[in-house]
Write a protein that holds these residues in place. Structure first.
Motif, PDB file in Angstrom:
ATOM      1  N   LEU A 160     -79.772 -17.562   8.688  1.00 31.72           N
ATOM      2  CA  LEU A 160     -78.624 -17.868   7.839  1.00 31.72           C
ATOM      3  C   LEU A 160     -77.702 -18.878   8.516  1.00 31.72           C
ATOM      4  CD1 LEU A 160     -76.777 -17.266   5.354  1.00 31.72           C
ATOM      5  CD2 LEU A 160     -75.767 -15.432   6.742  1.00 31.72           C
ATOM      6  N   VAL A 161     -77.392 -18.653   9.783  1.00 32.66           N
ATOM      7  CA  VAL A 161     -76.535 -19.591  10.524  1.00 32.66           C
ATOM      8  C   VAL A 161     -77.183 -20.968  10.581  1.00 32.66           C
ATOM      9  CG1 VAL A 161     -75.515 -20.103  12.774  1.00 32.66           C
ATOM     10  CG2 VAL A 161     -75.446 -17.770  11.887  1.00 32.66           C
ATOM     11  N   ALA A 162     -78.481 -21.008  10.805  1.00 32.84           N
ATOM     12  CA  ALA A 162     -79.191 -22.287  10.867  1.00 32.84           C
ATOM     13  C   ALA A 162     -79.113 -23.033   9.537  1.00 32.84           C
ATOM     14  CB  ALA A 162     -80.646 -22.056  11.266  1.00 32.84           C
ATOM     15  N   LEU A 163     -79.302 -22.322   8.434  1.00 29.66           N
ATOM     16  CA  LEU A 163     -79.234 -22.962   7.120  1.00 29.66           C
ATOM     17  C   LEU A 163     -77.838 -23.514   6.856  1.00 29.66           C
ATOM     18  CD1 LEU A 163     -81.225 -20.386   4.949  1.00 29.66           C
ATOM     19  CD2 LEU A 163     -81.875 -22.765   5.369  1.00 29.66           C
ATOM     20  N   GLN A 164     -76.827 -22.726   7.146  1.00 26.35           N
ATOM     21  CA  GLN A 164     -75.465 -23.176   6.901  1.00 26.35           C
ATOM     22  C   GLN A 164     -75.102 -24.371   7.785  1.00 26.35           C
ATOM     23  OE1 GLN A 164     -72.867 -19.784   7.282  1.00 26.35           O
ATOM     24  NE2 GLN A 164     -73.478 -18.911   5.317  1.00 26.35           N
ATOM     25  N   THR A 165     -75.548 -24.327   9.025  1.00 20.21           N
ATOM     26  CA  THR A 165     -75.254 -25.422   9.953  1.00 20.21           C
ATOM     27  C   THR A 165     -75.989 -26.697   9.545  1.00 20.21           C
ATOM     28  OG1 THR A 165     -74.966 -23.807  11.738  1.00 20.21           O
ATOM     29  CG2 THR A 165     -75.250 -26.112  12.376  1.00 20.21           C
ATOM     30  N   ALA A 166     -77.237 -26.565   9.119  1.00 25.67           N
ATOM     31  CA  ALA A 166     -78.006 -27.727   8.671  1.00 25.67           C
ATOM     32  C   ALA A 166     -77.358 -28.367   7.449  1.00 25.67           C
ATOM     33  CB  ALA A 166     -79.441 -27.307   8.357  1.00 25.67           C
ATOM     34  N   ASP A 167     -76.882 -27.533   6.519  1.00 22.02           N
ATOM     35  CA  ASP A 167     -76.212 -28.066   5.331  1.00 22.02           C
ATOM     36  C   ASP A 167     -74.945 -28.833   5.703  1.00 22.02           C
ATOM     37  OD1 ASP A 167     -78.143 -26.885   3.800  1.00 22.02           O
ATOM     38  OD2 ASP A 167     -76.830 -25.412   2.835  1.00 22.02           O
ATOM     39  N   PRO A 179     -76.700 -21.460  17.835  1.00 19.56           N
ATOM     40  CA  PRO A 179     -75.522 -22.307  18.009  1.00 19.56           C
ATOM     41  C   PRO A 179     -75.327 -22.723  19.464  1.00 19.56           C
ATOM     42  CG  PRO A 179     -75.034 -20.509  16.514  1.00 19.56           C
ATOM     43  CD  PRO A 179     -76.409 -20.242  17.058  1.00 19.56           C
ATOM     44  N   GLY A 180     -75.039 -23.994  19.658  1.00 21.51           N
ATOM     45  CA  GLY A 180     -74.905 -24.571  20.997  1.00 21.51           C
ATOM     46  C   GLY A 180     -76.109 -25.387  21.406  1.00 21.51           C
ATOM     47  N   ASP A 181     -77.262 -25.109  20.800  1.00 22.62           N
ATOM     48  CA  ASP A 181     -78.465 -25.896  21.073  1.00 22.62           C
ATOM     49  C   ASP A 181     -78.381 -27.231  20.342  1.00 22.62           C
ATOM     50  OD1 ASP A 181     -79.451 -23.782  22.516  1.00 22.62           O
ATOM     51  OD2 ASP A 181     -80.954 -23.188  21.037  1.00 22.62           O
ATOM     52  N   PRO A 182     -79.089 -28.266  20.834  1.00 19.09           N
ATOM     53  CA  PRO A 182     -79.124 -29.528  20.098  1.00 19.09           C
ATOM     54  C   PRO A 182     -79.858 -29.375  18.772  1.00 19.09           C
ATOM     55  CG  PRO A 182     -80.661 -29.576  21.944  1.00 19.09           C
ATOM     56  CD  PRO A 182     -79.852 -28.329  22.097  1.00 19.09           C
ATOM     57  N   VAL A 183     -79.490 -30.211  17.810  1.00 23.43           N
ATOM     58  CA  VAL A 183     -80.136 -30.220  16.498  1.00 23.43           C
ATOM     59  C   VAL A 183     -80.969 -31.485  16.361  1.00 23.43           C
ATOM     60  CG1 VAL A 183     -78.282 -28.845  15.488  1.00 23.43           C
ATOM     61  CG2 VAL A 183     -78.177 -31.352  15.360  1.00 23.43           C
ATOM     62  N   ILE A 184     -81.846 -31.496  15.387  1.00 19.98           N
ATOM     63  CA  ILE A 184     -82.750 -32.625  15.185  1.00 19.98           C
ATOM     64  C   ILE A 184     -82.152 -33.610  14.186  1.00 19.98           C
ATOM     65  CG2 ILE A 184     -85.013 -33.303  14.278  1.00 19.98           C
ATOM     66  CD1 ILE A 184     -86.103 -30.699  15.446  1.00 19.98           C
ATOM     67  N   SER A 210     -85.521 -37.333  17.615  1.00 18.75           N
ATOM     68  CA  SER A 210     -84.215 -37.500  18.247  1.00 18.75           C
ATOM     69  C   SER A 210     -83.392 -36.235  18.037  1.00 18.75           C
ATOM     70  CB  SER A 210     -83.454 -38.692  17.657  1.00 18.75           C
ATOM     71  OG  SER A 210     -84.147 -39.898  17.906  1.00 18.75           O
ATOM     72  N   THR A 211     -82.597 -35.893  19.029  1.00 19.75           N
ATOM     73  CA  THR A 211     -81.710 -34.743  18.914  1.00 19.75           C
ATOM     74  C   THR A 211     -80.287 -35.144  19.284  1.00 19.75           C
ATOM     75  OG1 THR A 211     -82.100 -34.026  21.194  1.00 19.75           O
ATOM     76  CG2 THR A 211     -83.575 -33.144  19.492  1.00 19.75           C
ATOM     77  N   ARG A 212     -79.357 -34.274  18.887  1.00 19.95           N
ATOM     78  CA  ARG A 212     -77.958 -34.484  19.261  1.00 19.95           C
ATOM     79  C   ARG A 212     -77.259 -33.130  19.325  1.00 19.95           C
ATOM     80  NH1 ARG A 212     -74.026 -34.510  14.962  1.00 19.95           N
ATOM     81  NH2 ARG A 212     -74.970 -34.235  12.890  1.00 19.95           N
ATOM     82  N   HIS A 213     -76.148 -33.073  20.009  1.00 22.99           N
ATOM     83  CA  HIS A 213     -75.321 -31.879  20.018  1.00 22.99           C
ATOM     84  C   HIS A 213     -74.243 -32.005  18.949  1.00 22.99           C
ATOM     85  CE1 HIS A 213     -77.188 -31.085  23.969  1.00 22.99           C
ATOM     86  NE2 HIS A 213     -76.857 -29.829  23.717  1.00 22.99           N
ATOM     87  N   LEU A 214     -73.918 -30.920  18.327  1.00 25.10           N
ATOM     88  CA  LEU A 214     -72.888 -30.919  17.307  1.00 25.10           C
ATOM     89  C   LEU A 214     -71.499 -30.905  17.949  1.00 25.10           C
ATOM     90  CD1 LEU A 214     -74.477 -28.360  14.800  1.00 25.10           C
ATOM     91  CD2 LEU A 214     -74.475 -30.854  14.665  1.00 25.10           C
TER      92      LEU A 214
END
Length: 214
Positions: A160-167, A179-184, A210-214
């Motif tokens: 759920l957290v992943a879906l909300q964060t991706a959106d 949360p805290g890990d880099p995203v794609i 490629s990845t980045r930190h939020l």
């Protein structure tokens, strides 16, 4: 000849099947949850050990889900009174209060609409199915577990957290993201964008990764 009628299955990123059903907290419809996230989950039967552990796990994390603007809604093919007795038993014997509603689906109407009935497992009980529905009523994720293995409520919360964060950030999540890990970063869609990717400031392994930190 055996009945070869396909099992109806909801589909990701389409409208979740509508429902209007009795629960331990009055009738509920899918429309009641408009504007919030909803986790709808089924279990095989009341007063069974594995289901009891799952319900206690959901109950203990209900506030964490609420902090994510998410409601919980259980379901089984048991009566309204069986649900009430089971919830009271969980509180008495285990000291855990189940405060979310539970659908009494004796007609199997909701279970059939969501593909919770799997004849290979049982014709009369719902498997351990979990559906994440977004505030627009769109089905975003579904996870099925067998009868004899309890689901991971921690994983459902992570998903759920992943879906909300991706959106919220127009990105995708790698394996086991927390949360805290880099995203794609979305992959470039043209040769020119792929060529420019190295200069965009991301942690780039190759043009497509490629990845980045939020």
């Amino acid at each position: 000849m055996t009945d070869q009628t396909p099992i109806p299955m909801p589909r990701l990123n389409e409208a979740a099947p509508d429902f209007d059903a009795p629960t331990t907290q009055g009738r509920r419809t899918l429309a009641d949850y408009r504007g919030k996230w909803l986790i709808l989950f089924s279990h095989p039967a009341d007063f069974t050990p594995v289901c009891t552990t799952e319900f206690m796990a959901f109950a203990k994390r209900q506030e964490e889900f609420a902090a994510l603007d998410t409601e919980l809604l259980g379901l089984s093919i048991d009566s309204h009174y069986s649900h009430i007795a089971w919830v009271r038993n969980i509180k008495e014997k285990f000291g855990v209060e189940v405060r979310f509603p539970i659908i009494a689906d004796l007609s199997m109407t909701v279970a059939a609409a969501y593909g919770m009935i799997q004849p290979g497992a049982s014709d009369t009980a719902a498997v351990r199915a979990t559906f994440i529905i977004d505030p627009e009523g769109v089905l975003r994720a579904m996870v099925y577990y067998p009868m004899n293995a309890g689901r991971s409520v921690a994983e459902i919360h992570r998903l759920l957290v992943a879906l909300q964060t991706a959106d919220a950030n127009a990105c995708a999540m790698p394996e086991n993201w927390v949360p805290g890990d880099p995203v794609i970063v979305p992959t470039p869609a043209t040769p020119d964008a792929a060529e420019a990717r190295l200069g965009e400031g991301y942690d780039t392994v190759d043009w497509y990764f490629s990845t980045r930190h939020l």
